[in-house]
Design an enzyme around this catalytic site. Structure first.
Site: not given
Ligand code: ATP
Ligand code: LTN
Length: 328
Positions: A112, A195, A198
């Site tokens: 990040k 992955k 968001k």
């Molecule tokens: P960012 O990518 O902006 O860091 P994020 O999409 O990872 O955000 P978080 O709030 O960090 O969102 O994650 C929330 C939950 O969703 C966590 O349990 C994380 O492991 C899961 N998660 C996030 N992205 C994925 C993905 N691409 N596939 C499966 N699970 C996910």
């Protein structure tokens, strides 16, 4: 007595199908098996700059998404992190237990901070995993269901619990991570090597839980695919593998069944079918989402915080005493 679980999602960016499939969907059955706490982690969200009005809106929206997905406040505690001050209180104490060497290993910070440079990242982003450890340890959490990307943070929570227990006597439960199954990390539609996220720069990376049918169709059409034209499930075809994973998770069919359905057909048919299964889930989900008012969700969060506070206060009383603080 049921074991306790804790998990959370940040109210930042647009919640996408990866968050649903990788996190929320897996929490649903856990509400019955465990004593569950689900949290909207707004304190974590501000480790990167957030617009206050957007943050407010997103916090309500994430809580509504939990409810629309089937998280039931009668069965679990659903609350906003900033409503329970003990999270920040414990985070401070754990900050004095954590070492620079522990945090220097954290890959999420490296990833990040790489975007804007570590010098301009907030100190909060650096100590993010310590706050996450506080979330977990405050409630004597036994099990933490998260995606693989968060496993390292849960490992730190274990380290801090053990270190504190050793220094001040047995105080915290040492939590276990519960990882989502392989295939449940959803990769970016525009780049299957990373992955779905968001905070991705392009909206073609993800399908948001609030995307309408036309948007889903447009994004799936644009999703990258591998060379060739057959529908096969293989590691050599990571883009297609990811799309098949999404298909199976939304349709509850196996990979074999999906591959068999599209035998002799091309990417066009497969993508049309995939769009259909996603929309089939999203339409009723979005209807439920739209039917939940701000007042309703505010009420749920308030009640959740009241219940969480009871557990958190008792833990902090214990922690403060062990550390040597005078009682109030
Ligand atoms: P960012 O990518 O902006 O860091 P994020 O999409 O990872 O955000 P978080 O709030 O960090 O969102 O994650 C929330 C939950 O969703 C966590 O349990 C994380 O492991 C899961 N998660 C996030 N992205 C994925 C993905 N691409 N596939 C499966 N699970 C996910
Ligand atoms: N960092 C987590 C969100 C989170 C969390 C937690 C998950 C904050 N506190 C405690 C489990 C337990 C993420 O998914 N990005």
């Amino acid at each position: 007595m049921k074991q306790r679980i804790f998990s959370g999602i940040q109210p930042s960016g647009n919640l996408h199908i990866g968050n649903y499939l990788g996190a929320i969907k897996q929490w649903l059955p856990l509400q019955d098996e465990y004593d569950a706490l689900f949290c909207v982690v707004d304190l974590h969200a501000i480790t990167v700059p957030q617009d206050p009005i957007e943050l407010h809106k997103k916090t309500l929206e994430i809580a509504k998404i939990y409810l629309a997905a089937g998280i039931d406040p009668e069965k679990c505690i659903l609350f906003a992190q900033s409503h329970v001050k003990e999270h920040t209180e414990l985070a401070w104490i754990l900050n004095t237990i954590a070492r620079l060497g522990d945090l220097d290993k954290m890959t999420q910070f490296k990833d990040k901070s790489a975007k804007g440079g570590a010098e301009t990242s907030s100190v909060g982003l650096y100590t993010y995993p310590v706050l996450m450890a506080a979330d977990i340890l405050l409630y004597d959490t036994a099990v933490v269901p998260v995606g693989k990307d968060q496993a390292q943070h849960v490992e730190l929570a274990r380290t801090l619990a053990e270190r504190f227990n050793k220094r001040f006597s047995e105080t915290f439960v040492v939590p276990e991570v519960k990882l989502s199954k392989e295939g449940q990390i959803i990769m970016g539609l525009d780049d299957p090597s990373k992955k779905m996220s968001k905070s991705a720069s392009s909206e073609y990376n993800y399908i948001s839980l609030t995307d309408d049918a036309a948007t889903v169709e447009r994004k799936i059409k644009k999703a990258v695919t591998d060379s060739g034209s057959e529908i096969v499930y293989s590691d050599d075809k990571p883009a297609l593998k990811n799309l098949i994973n999404i298909y199976t998770l939304f349709s509850d069919k196996t990979q074999e069944e999906v591959v068999a359905m599209y035998q002799g057909k091309g990417y066009g048919d497969f993508k049309a079918g995939l769009t259909e299964v996603i929309v089939h889930f999203l339409s009723p989900f979005q209807e439920r989402l739209a039917s939940i008012s701000d007042e309703e969700v505010e009420g749920v969060l308030r009640k959740g915080a009241e219940k969480a506070r009871i557990i958190a206060k008792e833990k902090m009383r214990q922690v403060n005493e062990r550390v040597g603080f005078l009682s109030e």
